[in-house]
Design a protein around this motif. Structure first.
Motif, PDB file in Angstrom:
ATOM      1  N   PRO A 110      67.111   8.709  53.530  1.00 20.31           N
ATOM      2  CA  PRO A 110      66.544   7.450  54.001  1.00 20.31           C
ATOM      3  C   PRO A 110      67.473   6.779  55.013  1.00 20.31           C
ATOM      4  CG  PRO A 110      67.480   7.158  51.821  1.00 20.31           C
ATOM      5  CD  PRO A 110      67.653   8.613  52.187  1.00 20.31           C
ATOM      6  N   PHE A 139      62.370   2.042  49.540  1.00 23.79           N
ATOM      7  CA  PHE A 139      61.727   3.334  49.345  1.00 23.79           C
ATOM      8  C   PHE A 139      60.670   3.210  48.246  1.00 23.79           C
ATOM      9  CE2 PHE A 139      61.415   7.788  48.074  1.00 23.79           C
ATOM     10  CZ  PHE A 139      61.530   8.453  49.282  1.00 23.79           C
ATOM     11  N   ASP A 143      56.459   6.755  50.182  1.00 23.70           N
ATOM     12  CA  ASP A 143      57.482   7.410  50.997  1.00 23.70           C
ATOM     13  C   ASP A 143      57.851   8.770  50.394  1.00 23.70           C
ATOM     14  OD1 ASP A 143      57.853   5.235  52.902  1.00 23.70           O
ATOM     15  OD2 ASP A 143      58.784   4.170  51.225  1.00 23.70           O
TER      16      ASP A 143
END
Length: 161
Positions: A110, A139, A143
């Motif tokens: 991420p 997140f 995702d």
């Protein structure tokens, strides 16, 4: 570290009822003795769990991990308990923090960064990376689904052509 200690104390209670094995990866020697003891207690209390494995990386670096493994192998050679000829990929893997765990198939990165940041250098040799422009606290399940869809669409060759 005080906040982390509180989290660990709560997690230790919570994980006792879950089938989660907790493993800390990284150099624990830099932590206060009471935190080291709590880390050891958490690992010991969950050692026989057979469900999910939760790796918590603290004071972790991939280069340091490989260096630690090399030192341990060199010491065994020096002591005469290991032959130089017995040092192979499996021997190195057996001396990493993640020994006995399978290598990751997928690593989700991420934050939009496009680097591995010294993370699981040995273990990620054949992992697929998915980078995402979302910060970890933001997140969401959608995702994860997006990352898994991207992973599923790939042709894994494990270093082959």
């Amino acid at each position: 570290m005080k906040l982390f200690r509180q989290y660990l104390e709560e997690a230790l209670r919570d994980f006792q009822e879950e089938n989660i094995k907790v493993i800390f990866i990284g150099d624990k020697s830099g932590f206060a003795p009471n935190l080291q003891a709590l880390i050891e207690e958490t690992e010991r209390a969950s050692a026989n769990k057979t469900g999910m494995v939760l790796n918590i990386a603290m004071n972790y670096g991939g280069r340091d991990e490989i260096t630690k493994a090399a030192r341990e192998l060199a010491l065994k050679v020096k002591e005469g308990t290991l032959s130089v000829d017995d040092i192979n990929e499996q021997a190195i893997s057996d001396h990493l923090y993640t020994a006995s765990q399978p290598d990751p198939d997928l690593i989700i990165r991420p934050s939009g960064e496009r680097r591995i940041s010294n993370f699981l250098l040995w273990q990620s040799a054949y992992a697929e990376y998915v980078t995402m422009d979302v910060l970890w606290p933001d997140f969401k399940p959608k995702d994860l689904e997006k990352a898994l869809d991207e992973y599923a669409a790939r042709n894994r060759r494990f270093g082959g052509v």
